[in-house]
Structures are given as structure tokens and as C-alpha cells.
Design a protein around this motif. Structure first.
Motif, PDB file in Angstrom:
ATOM      1  N   ARG A   1      -9.173   7.247   5.635  1.00 50.58           N
ATOM      2  CA  ARG A   1      -7.809   7.090   5.078  1.00 50.58           C
ATOM      3  C   ARG A   1      -7.119   8.406   4.736  1.00 50.58           C
TER       4      ARG A   1
ATOM      5  N   ALA B   1      -2.829   6.432  -4.440  1.00 45.44           N
ATOM      6  CA  ALA B   1      -2.464   6.231  -3.040  1.00 45.44           C
ATOM      7  C   ALA B   1      -3.593   5.559  -2.277  1.00 45.44           C
ATOM      8  N   ASP B   2      -3.201   4.818  -1.229  1.00 46.00           N
ATOM      9  CA  ASP B   2      -4.196   4.208  -0.345  1.00 46.00           C
ATOM     10  C   ASP B   2      -4.496   5.121   0.836  1.00 46.00           C
ATOM     11  N   TYR B   3      -3.502   5.927   1.197  1.00 45.28           N
ATOM     12  CA  TYR B   3      -3.645   6.857   2.320  1.00 45.28           C
ATOM     13  C   TYR B   3      -3.018   8.191   1.953  1.00 45.28           C
TER      14      TYR B   3
ATOM     15  N   THR C   1     -11.112  10.824  -5.273  1.00 49.81           N
ATOM     16  CA  THR C   1     -11.235   9.473  -4.732  1.00 49.81           C
ATOM     17  C   THR C   1     -11.518   8.507  -5.872  1.00 49.81           C
TER      18      THR C   1
ATOM     19  N   GLU D   1     -11.525   2.449  -2.239  1.00 47.83           N
ATOM     20  CA  GLU D   1     -10.857   3.222  -1.167  1.00 47.83           C
ATOM     21  C   GLU D   1      -9.469   3.710  -1.563  1.00 47.83           C
ATOM     22  N   LYS D   2      -9.339   4.143  -2.804  1.00 49.13           N
ATOM     23  CA  LYS D   2      -8.045   4.683  -3.222  1.00 49.13           C
ATOM     24  C   LYS D   2      -8.189   6.158  -3.605  1.00 49.13           C
TER      25      LYS D   2
ATOM     26  N   GLU E   1       0.838  -1.194   0.000  1.00 46.17           N
ATOM     27  CA  GLU E   1       0.000   0.000   0.000  1.00 46.17           C
ATOM     28  C   GLU E   1       0.875   1.246   0.000  1.00 46.17           C
ATOM     29  N   THR E   2       0.293   2.362  -0.468  1.00 43.26           N
ATOM     30  CA  THR E   2       1.057   3.607  -0.568  1.00 43.26           C
ATOM     31  C   THR E   2       0.432   4.712   0.276  1.00 43.26           C
TER      32      THR E   2
END
Length: 405
Positions: free
Chosen positions: A385, A165-167, A142, A146-147, A3-4
Motif C-alpha cells: 500500500r 491513510a490507507d495508501y 504503520t 493495514e493503515k 479510503e484515503t
């Protein structure tokens, strides 16, 4: 696939947050995007010495009182995780020697902010962060699953890239950019106003004392537009006269607590200064009366009770304001004059006509409201996130290492 986390902003909050993320989640890929130079404000903070934290408030519940915006929220969970002791340990564990000065401010023994920058940077490289400078996150959206998709522009060459990005951690300080990204996700922004500044005053005779420090005064103020005196509007501490007004710790703290009211009054108001905060007005009067009896033949301008602990130039200023002639002997000083001098020492009023700059710290009140952020995780309550750290939040500290903390 790993994850990023994308960190927007390479100041102390962004870099420390990125290192911390990598420490708790070693498989996470962490990218820091900074438009200027990394940690550039750290270099000039604390007069180039970098005031890392404050060692006088090791009890975290007391610590919260040093945050004009954030004191209520910070009393809860936040400082349970990482208080001043943790900050000091973090640096000493990594070979940075620290010292605590009398007023509680903690500095590197080297007295150079480079020591702190080098420590953070070597830690960042050791953690394997991907540090990208000269780039700006211009927009964000978004994606399903959830990315996030971030649009990144490279300053010099108009080059655009996208990062998935994931977060996201927004740690962009008080720059417009972070506020824009936050509102894109539905956050509101408390309008930023300056905090930590000096006062310009309209009193030519006082300004002649430029360079004089009063070790301990009590100050309070009433901004013009404000109908009430604001909370914590009384501060005690050292005050400095500059060639345009008042500065020093006591003024900076007052400016921080009154930042919003002062902004709405156009930085105009009345400042009341008590030059002898440890004495009651009756005591001041009796000291003057005793002095008069003892030194009747001396000129009033040349002597005053040592118990008052005054700077000689201030005594002369007070007598000038009372329009007492330089040749006046103590013997001829009327009771009315003594009473008047006593009350001027206990409460002199000065007219504030504007604000000056305090160059050591650039702090703003305002940003993302803390009610929209979970104080346990710093995660947005509006957008999962998404996280926040540092000055982009509506938190700010008084001077003395609290903002860095």
C-alpha cells in the motif's frame, strides 16, 4: 467509510498520480501534501515553456534508451501503460494544444508552462483533490489493519496534525524528505548525484569561441577515476561553447550517462571531440590535400574545404593549436601538418575540470532502487500500500522531455 490516499509532494508526478487515482477510484479520498508551491518546478522547466514529452520515440521500446537509470526496467511493463502518445492525448483531450519541434521535444503551442500548470490544476480541482500546501510530512508509521499514520507539520506556525491513510504515494522528487520516509519503511536509497550538467574545460583558446555552436559533433569521455569507458559514452549531436566550457544536447546526454562515474572522479577527465563525425580520417586528409593543390597561393587561415562543414572560428582554432603561423600559405603546408590537422579534427582532446549548471532542468540520478518497486503498479515490494512516482525513484532521463514523461 471511504479510503484515503495521501500523496507526499505536489510536483507533476504527485499531482498527476493523485488525479489518476481519483479517476480509477472515484470514492477514494485523496490528499496532496506539499511544503512549497504546487508544480513550482514545472514553471521553470524547458526554459519556462515546459517540455511535456518527446514525440520522436513513440515506439516505447526505443523510448527506454533515453533513461540512463531505468532503461532496463522501463523496457518491460511500465511504458505499456502510459507512453508519449498517451501523455499528448491526455493534454489535448483537455484542450491544451501541443506542437512537436524538429528534435522531438513537445511543447504547448502557447510556449508557456502556465498552460500546462493551469491544465493540471483545473483537473485537480475538478477531481476534488484535497490540496494542502505549506505543510511537510515529518514522520510516518504503520498502524494495525493495514493503515498508516502520518505526522504533518505546518511550516509557519509549528502546528502539528496527524492523518490516517490507507495508501501513501511518495512523489517528493529529489528532496531528502522522501528518501527519509522511504528508508523508514525499510527501503534502501541509491545515493543521489547530479545529472544533466555542462562541462568546465581548461582551454583558454577554445573558450574564446564562446557562443559558437557546432551543429554535429561526436563526443566521448573518460573520467579520471574510471578504468573503463562507460556504456553509451559516445554521443552525437549539437555542442555549444560557453565562456567556461561546453554545453548543448550532446554534452547533457553524456553527463547523464556518466553521472555516477563523473561524480566519483570529482568531475575531472578527458573529453574527446570529433568535429567531422560523418567523414573518415582518410577522407579528411584527401580533402585537405586537394584544397592545398587548388588554393596554393591563399593563406591557410583564410580558407578550408567547404565539405568539412566547419565553423570558421574552429578552423582558426585548429591551426592555432598546430602553431601554424597566420601568414602560412597553403603551398607551404607540409604533409605532416595536414595529417596532424586531420587527426585533430577527428579527435581533439579537452581537459574537463569540473561541472557547470544547466538551469533548465534539475535532475538527479539516485533514489529508491527500481528492484524494490513493482513496475506493474509502482507499489513498494517492501511495504504493501506504499507507492512511488517520479524522481524519488532511481530513474532519470536525458534532456528532451523524458523526465516529465
Amino acid at each position: 467509510e471511504a479510503e484515503t490516499l495521501v500523496v507526499v509532494g505536489g510536483g507533476p508526478a504527485g499531482i498527476f498520480g493523485a488525479i489518476r487515482a481519483k479517476t480509477v477510484a472515484p470514492t477514494l479520498s485523496v490528499v496532496v501534501i506539499e511544503k512549497g508551491r504546487l508544480l513550482s518546478k514545472v514553471k521553470i522547466s524547458g526554459g519556462g515553456r515546459c517540455n511535456v514529452t518527446n514525440g520522436n520515440y513513440l515506439d516505447n521500446s526505443d523510448l527506454a534508451y533515453n533513461y540512463p537509470r531505468g532503461n532496463k526496467e522501463l523496457k518491460g511493463s511500465f511504458f505499456r501503460f502510459h507512453g508519449p502518445t498517451d501523455t499528448m492525448l491526455w493534454f489535448t483531450d483537455r484542450g491544451v494544444e501541443l506542437k512537436t519541434e524538429i528534435d522531438g521535444r513537445v511543447f504547448p503551442v502557447s510556449d508557456s508552462s502556465s498552460t500546462i500548470i493551469n491544465c493540471l490544476m483545473s483537473e485537480a480541482k475538478k477531481s476534488g483533490l484535497d490540496l494542502q500546501t505549506g505543510k511537510t510530512v515529518t514522520s510516518v508509521s504503520t498502524l494495525p489493519g493495514e493503515k498508516f499514520s502520518l505526522k504533518i507539520e505546518k511550516r509557519a506556525i509549528g502546528y502539528i496534525e496527524n492523518i490516517i491513510a490507507d495508501y501513501i504515494l511518495i512523489a517528493s522528487g529529489s528532496s531528502e524528505q522522501g528518501y527519509k520516509l522511504a528508508t523508514r519503511f525499510g527501503h534502501s536509497i541509491v545515493e543521489p548525484v547530479p545529472s544533466l550538467f555542462t562541462f568546465r574545460i581548461d582551454d583558454a583558446q577554445m573558450l574564446e569561441l564562446s557562443g559558437v555552436t557546432f551543429p554535429k559533433v561526436k563526443v566521448k569521455m573518460k573520467p579520471d577515476a574510471s578504468h573503463k569507458t562507460f556504456p553509451n559514452h559516445e554521443q552525437v549531436g549539437p555542442m555549444l561553447v560557453t565562456h567556461w566550457g561546453f554545453s548543448g544536447p550532446v554534452i547533457l546526454r553524456l553527463s547523464a550517462w556518466g553521472a555516477r562515474e563523473l561524480s566519483s572522479s570529482g568531475y575531472k577527465g578527458a573529453l574527446l571531440v570529433d568535429f567531422v563525425p560523418d567523414l573518415h580520417i582518410e577522407d579528411v586528409k584527401s580533402l585537405l590535400t586537394q584544397h592545398k593543390a587548388k588554393f596554393a597561393k591563399q593563406k591557410a587561415i583564410n580558407s578550408f574545404p567547404s565539405e568539412l562543414g566547419l565553423v570558421k572560428k574552429l578552423w582558426r582554432y585548429i591551426l592555432q593549436r598546430e602553431e601554424a603561423v597566420n601568414t602560412l600559405l597553403w603551398a607551404s603546408a607540409s604533409n605532416k601538418l595536414l595529417t596532424s590537422v586531420a587527426s585533430r579534427l577527428k579527435s581533439s582532446s579537452f581537459r574537463i575540470v569540473g561541472k557547470g549548471i544547466f538551469k533548465d532542468e534539475f535532475v538527479t540520478a539516485g533514489g529508491v532502487p527500481l528492484t524494490e518497486v513493482s513496475m506493474n503498479t509502482m507499489e513498494s515490494l517492501v511495504q504493501p500500500r506504499l507507492f512511488f512516482a517520479g524522481e524519488v525513484l532511481n530513474v532519470d532521463g536525458v534532456t528532451g522531455g523524458f523526465n516529465f514523461q
